[in-house]
Write a protein that holds these residues in place. Structure first.
Motif, mmCIF file in Angstrom:
data_model
loop_
_atom_site.group_PDB
_atom_site.id
_atom_site.type_symbol
_atom_site.label_atom_id
_atom_site.label_comp_id
_atom_site.label_asym_id
_atom_site.label_seq_id
_atom_site.Cartn_x
_atom_site.Cartn_y
_atom_site.Cartn_z
ATOM 1 N N THR A 219 7.074 8.527 -4.760
ATOM 2 C CA THR A 219 6.623 7.496 -3.828
ATOM 3 C C THR A 219 5.196 7.075 -4.148
ATOM 4 N N LEU A 220 4.348 8.039 -4.465
ATOM 5 C CA LEU A 220 2.964 7.716 -4.831
ATOM 6 C C LEU A 220 2.926 6.905 -6.116
ATOM 7 N N GLU A 223 4.121 3.353 -4.963
ATOM 8 C CA GLU A 223 3.424 2.596 -3.931
ATOM 9 C C GLU A 223 1.950 2.333 -4.222
ATOM 10 N N ILE A 224 1.279 3.225 -4.938
ATOM 11 C CA ILE A 224 -0.144 2.975 -5.216
ATOM 12 C C ILE A 224 -0.334 1.695 -6.029
ATOM 13 N N GLN A 227 0.259 -1.292 -3.728
ATOM 14 C CA GLN A 227 -0.766 -1.532 -2.713
ATOM 15 C C GLN A 227 -2.106 -1.968 -3.312
ATOM 16 N N SER A 270 -8.989 6.278 -0.375
ATOM 17 C CA SER A 270 -8.753 5.821 0.995
ATOM 18 C C SER A 270 -7.261 5.702 1.280
ATOM 19 N N LEU A 271 -6.506 5.166 0.314
ATOM 20 C CA LEU A 271 -5.059 5.019 0.491
ATOM 21 C C LEU A 271 -4.380 6.380 0.610
ATOM 22 N N GLU A 274 -5.467 7.859 4.218
ATOM 23 C CA GLU A 274 -4.995 7.155 5.404
ATOM 24 C C GLU A 274 -3.472 7.080 5.469
ATOM 25 N N ARG A 275 -2.810 6.899 4.329
ATOM 26 C CA ARG A 275 -1.359 6.692 4.323
ATOM 27 C C ARG A 275 -0.571 7.987 4.183
ATOM 28 N N TYR A 276 -1.121 8.949 3.397
ATOM 29 C CA TYR A 276 -0.356 10.150 3.084
ATOM 30 C C TYR A 276 -0.998 11.436 3.596
#
Length: 308
Positions: A219-220, A223-224, A227, A270-271, A274-276
């Motif tokens: 997923t990382l 999605e990184i 995003q 930050s991602l 905050e997200r994970y």
């Protein structure tokens, strides 16, 4: 940059375990005395069970104490993993106790043992009170701490055993039917086994540095880049846990030439946080063609390793 891995709940966990040891160990001595005075083998056997629980609580207390030691040059993450080791050992011990209970129950069903119902009822009633108090002390502690959970499971086993002993004693006093004792012991053993297996599996997963539940490396990797426009691809992703709730990640991120490396690094951090919920991250930034050994995905790297 130095990182602080201290656990602020360490003092509370250690204090709770200390009181649990005093209460459990103290009642174990009382149970031995009661078993000798009454001639009850069942009570002496239960005292032996409580002896193993006292040892398990002592191990958990020792692990909680050791885990508070600060990090040093040889152990940069400190001693937090000692708690996971103690939880793993306690889980294996619980499984061994379940095996012994099942074996003893089968033996007693084949060759029934005479049990003194009145004495059993009094001691089991006192044991229930002590175990409820000890379980409450541990249950309202740090619920994410596998070490505390492992200790609480040992006490829960005693608590369920006390309830079963009370029921068995009442049935024996009313009907003189001895098989009720081993039959209820089997039921309690199966209830303990479910929780013991979960504890052993979770602590073993952490010791093997498996990815924490709810965070998938694939997923990382996907999605990184989705995003963050500056990131072309993400690879060599490794996620593991120091203890439950304390997750760590390392990864390589490829970016286009001319992108602001510092701003991209801050954006990735930050991602992740905050997200994970991944606040301890080691990130290596590379240009799109800089990393010669970087496959598009970790799966491709694994396939190449399998072929070699």
């Amino acid at each position: 940059m130095a990182h602080d891995h201290s656990h602020h709940g360490g003092h509370d966990s250690q204090r709770r375990l200390f009181w649990a040891i005093l209460l459990t160990g103290g009642f174990m001595v009382a149970e031995v005395v009661g078993g000798i005075l009454s001639g009850s083998l069942a009570l002496l056997a239960d005292a032996g069970h409580m002896l193993t629980d006292t040892a398990a609580l002592a191990l958990a207390w020792f692990a909680a104490r050791i885990s508070r030691r600060p990090a040093d040059e040889r152990r940069s993450f400190g001693y937090h993993r000692v708690q996971i080791l103690a939880a793993f050992v306690n889980g294996l011990t619980l499984i061994a106790i379940v095996a012994w209970i099942l074996f003893e129950a089968i033996r007693r069903l084949i060759s029934p043992v005479e049990v003194t119902g009145s004495t059993m009822l009094v001691i089991a009633g006192l044991g229930l009170v002590v175990n409820v108090v000890v379980f409450a002390i541990l249950h309202f502690g740090d619920r994410e701490n596998l070490n505390i959970r492992g200790a609480a499971l040992h006490v829960l086993g005693d608590l369920l055993g006390s309830v079963a002993a009370i029921v068995a004693a009442l049935v024996i006093l009313a009907t003189d039917w001895m098989p009720i004792d081993p039959l209820l012991s089997v039921l309690v053993a199966l209830l303990i086994l479910r929780s013991a297996w979960k504890l052993t599996r979770e602590s073993g997963h952490i010791l093997l540095e498996g990815a924490p539940e709810g965070v998938d490396p694939s997923t990382l990797r996907r999605e990184i880049p989705e995003q963050l426009e500056a990131v072309c691809n993400v690879h060599h992703v490794h996620i593991w846990s120091l203890t439950p709730g304390r997750h760590l990640v390392s990864l390589h991120a490829a970016i286009d030439e001319g992108e602001d490396r510092q701003a991209t690094l801050v954006a990735i951090r930050s991602l992740l946080g905050e997200r994970y919920g991944l606040y301890h991250a080691t990130i290596q930034l590379e240009s799109r063609h800089e990393c010669a050994d970087a496959p598009v995905s970790d799966e491709a790297h694994d396939e190449a390793s399998d072929r070699s």
